[in-house]
Design a protein around this motif. Structure first.
Motif, PDB file in Angstrom:
ATOM      1  N   ALA A 195       0.837  -1.207   0.000  1.00 28.35           N
ATOM      2  CA  ALA A 195       0.000   0.000   0.000  1.00 28.35           C
ATOM      3  C   ALA A 195       0.871   1.256   0.000  1.00 28.35           C
ATOM      4  CB  ALA A 195      -0.931  -0.009   1.208  1.00 28.35           C
ATOM      5  N   ALA A 196       1.930   1.242   0.798  1.00 26.62           N
ATOM      6  CA  ALA A 196       2.837   2.392   0.842  1.00 26.62           C
ATOM      7  C   ALA A 196       3.553   2.566  -0.489  1.00 26.62           C
ATOM      8  CB  ALA A 196       3.845   2.217   1.967  1.00 26.62           C
ATOM      9  N   ARG A 197       3.957   1.440  -1.104  1.00 34.75           N
ATOM     10  CA  ARG A 197       4.640   1.522  -2.392  1.00 34.75           C
ATOM     11  C   ARG A 197       3.716   2.094  -3.458  1.00 34.75           C
ATOM     12  NH1 ARG A 197       5.573  -3.586  -3.404  1.00 34.75           N
ATOM     13  NH2 ARG A 197       7.501  -3.666  -2.195  1.00 34.75           N
TER      14      ARG A 197
ATOM     15  N   GLU B 157       1.269   4.148  -3.047  1.00 35.59           N
ATOM     16  CA  GLU B 157       1.102   5.576  -2.802  1.00 35.59           C
ATOM     17  C   GLU B 157       2.333   6.350  -3.261  1.00 35.59           C
ATOM     18  OE1 GLU B 157      -1.485   6.964   0.685  1.00 35.59           O
ATOM     19  OE2 GLU B 157       0.553   7.464   1.327  1.00 35.59           O
ATOM     20  N   LEU B 158       3.521   5.811  -3.014  1.00 35.52           N
ATOM     21  CA  LEU B 158       4.761   6.462  -3.431  1.00 35.52           C
ATOM     22  C   LEU B 158       4.865   6.528  -4.953  1.00 35.52           C
ATOM     23  CD1 LEU B 158       7.116   4.800  -0.810  1.00 35.52           C
ATOM     24  CD2 LEU B 158       6.668   7.250  -0.991  1.00 35.52           C
ATOM     25  N   MET B 159       4.472   5.470  -5.635  1.00 33.69           N
ATOM     26  CA  MET B 159       4.519   5.467  -7.092  1.00 33.69           C
ATOM     27  C   MET B 159       3.467   6.405  -7.680  1.00 33.69           C
ATOM     28  SD  MET B 159       7.089   3.807  -7.926  1.00 33.69           S
ATOM     29  CE  MET B 159       6.781   4.004  -9.691  1.00 33.69           C
ATOM     30  N   PHE B 160       2.335   6.523  -6.999  1.00 33.11           N
ATOM     31  CA  PHE B 160       1.326   7.511  -7.406  1.00 33.11           C
ATOM     32  C   PHE B 160       1.932   8.913  -7.359  1.00 33.11           C
ATOM     33  CE2 PHE B 160      -2.198  10.308  -5.717  1.00 33.11           C
ATOM     34  CZ  PHE B 160      -2.809  10.512  -6.938  1.00 33.11           C
ATOM     35  N   GLY B 161       2.636   9.221  -6.277  1.00 29.34           N
ATOM     36  CA  GLY B 161       3.278  10.526  -6.163  1.00 29.34           C
ATOM     37  C   GLY B 161       4.355  10.737  -7.207  1.00 29.34           C
TER      38      GLY B 161
ATOM     39  N   GLN C 292      -1.682   9.147   2.851  1.00 32.29           N
ATOM     40  CA  GLN C 292      -0.936   9.146   4.107  1.00 32.29           C
ATOM     41  C   GLN C 292       0.427   9.825   3.989  1.00 32.29           C
ATOM     42  OE1 GLN C 292      -2.513   8.061   6.902  1.00 32.29           O
ATOM     43  NE2 GLN C 292      -4.224   7.796   5.454  1.00 32.29           N
ATOM     44  N   HIS C 293       1.122   9.616   2.882  1.00 33.50           N
ATOM     45  CA  HIS C 293       2.478  10.157   2.730  1.00 33.50           C
ATOM     46  C   HIS C 293       2.406  11.668   2.499  1.00 33.50           C
ATOM     47  CE1 HIS C 293       6.532  10.784   1.129  1.00 33.50           C
ATOM     48  NE2 HIS C 293       6.852   9.585   1.629  1.00 33.50           N
ATOM     49  N   GLU C 294       3.126  12.430   3.311  1.00 30.79           N
ATOM     50  CA  GLU C 294       2.997  13.888   3.273  1.00 30.79           C
ATOM     51  C   GLU C 294       3.392  14.476   1.924  1.00 30.79           C
ATOM     52  OE1 GLU C 294       4.454  17.884   5.739  1.00 30.79           O
ATOM     53  OE2 GLU C 294       5.364  15.927   6.161  1.00 30.79           O
TER      54      GLU C 294
END
Length: 333
Positions: free
Chosen positions: A97-99, A101-105, A214-216
């Motif tokens: 899930a974190a990955r 979100e990071l790739m979305f950014g 979640q990731h700022e």
């Protein structure tokens, strides 16, 4: 348009618009691919600290042809630094899930950079029919009669704000018509008409994909272009030439379609994919097509390139003297 007439229509349109239309768009794409690909290469080499930028305005480069300065719009290198940092962070995490979100950014940042860089070229493409009709067509006829050249590309590449009143009004009308009724993004699932509200494909829960980020850094990147209001963020685009409107659609599309499995498959039939892989393994590069398509053995009329000096320069242009290494300062915010 009936399929059997599309090839003829495309050839006629390209002929009327002139060779600098094809070459200008191709060169703009090549410049942007060079810049983003150089960042990718450094990522693969574990050195995401710089990228190559096409810098015709730099004191380190020779005097560029006029068309090069008119093809590329300025873009903030901060976006490339953010993309590199987010992808490095994504590679190090084991949380799916974190990955995601990071790739979305990272995708937001890459798109923000390349869409800003491509702004001038996009105006060149979408506004060109109007500019041909109002500013170039009659000059072309005069040029054919007098054999005197004129600054064709300068007329095409001028910004929307610098066009005459009638041209600006027609450009606004044409861009709105094109965006709402003609332009669509082709995907493995369907063709998405950007002028209509973006709807989730089957199996995608819009409430789930629109959960708070979640990731700022990713959240701040997304907030530059979309809000948490789903209806406003996924509304149809009024004018695809508008950078804010275009980026709003792109970011919303990424958010809604990011986990659709079909988008991660090879975009060719397997025999074609295997053939391309074999050609790449052997180091072969596809050959450029230098002539208009043929119809029953006869070639379409091609506008004389000698009357379009920009096209002649573009056909023999080399980016290498205009590439500048730009550091991505890890300390800068």
């Amino acid at each position: 348009m009936p399929r059997r007439f599309r090839r003829l229509f495309r050839a006629a349109l390209l002929t009327l618009l002139g060779p600098s239309y094809q070459l200008g768009l191709a060169l703009a794409n090549r410049a942007i691919f060079l810049e983003t690909a150089s960042l990718a290469v450094n990522l693969w080499n574990d050195t995401p600290d710089r990228f190559l930028r096409v810098s015709p305005e730099s004191d380190l480069t020779p005097q560029p042809p006029e068309f090069l300065t008119d093809l590329l719009s300025p873009a903030d290198a901060r976006y490339l630094k953010d993309a590199a940092q987010l992808m490095v962070e994504a590679a190090k995490t084991g949380d799916r899930a974190a990955r995601a979100e990071l790739m979305f950014g990272a995708n937001i940042a890459l798109s923000a950079y390349e869409q800003a860089r491509a702004q001038a070229a996009l105006e060149l493409v979408l506004y060109r029919p109007v500019r041909w009709l109002t500013r170039v067509s009659w000059r072309s006829l005069r040029s054919l009669v007098t054999r005197k050249r004129f600054a064709r590309f300068r007329l095409y590449a001028a910004s929307h704000a610098d066009q005459p009143w009638l041209t600006r009004k027609l450009e606004d009308l044409w861009a709105a018509l094109y965006t709402r009724h003609l332009f669509a993004v082709r995907t493995p699932l369907s063709d998405i008409k950007v002028g209509k509200p973006l709807t989730p494909p089957a199996g995608v829960d819009l409430a789930k994909v629109w959960a708070p980020i979640q990731h700022e850094k990713v959240r701040k990147l997304a907030e530059e272009f979309i809000t948490e209001d789903q209806e406003a963020a996924t509304a149809g685009v009024a004018n695809w030439v508008s950078y804010p409107d275009r980026m709003r659609f792109i970011v919303s599309y990424f958010r809604v379609y990011q986990n659709v499995d079909a988008l991660y498959r090879v975009p060719f039939d397997q025999p074609i994919a295997d053939g391309l892989a074999e050609e790449m393994r052997r180091g072969l590069v596809p050959e450029a097509i230098g002539a208009m398509p043929s119809l029953r053995g006869r070639r379409f009329y091609a506008y004389p390139s000698e009357t379009d000096p920009d096209a002649h320069e573009m056909a023999h242009f080399d980016f290498e003297p205009f590439l500048e290494a730009i550091p991505l300062d890890p300390e800068s915010k």
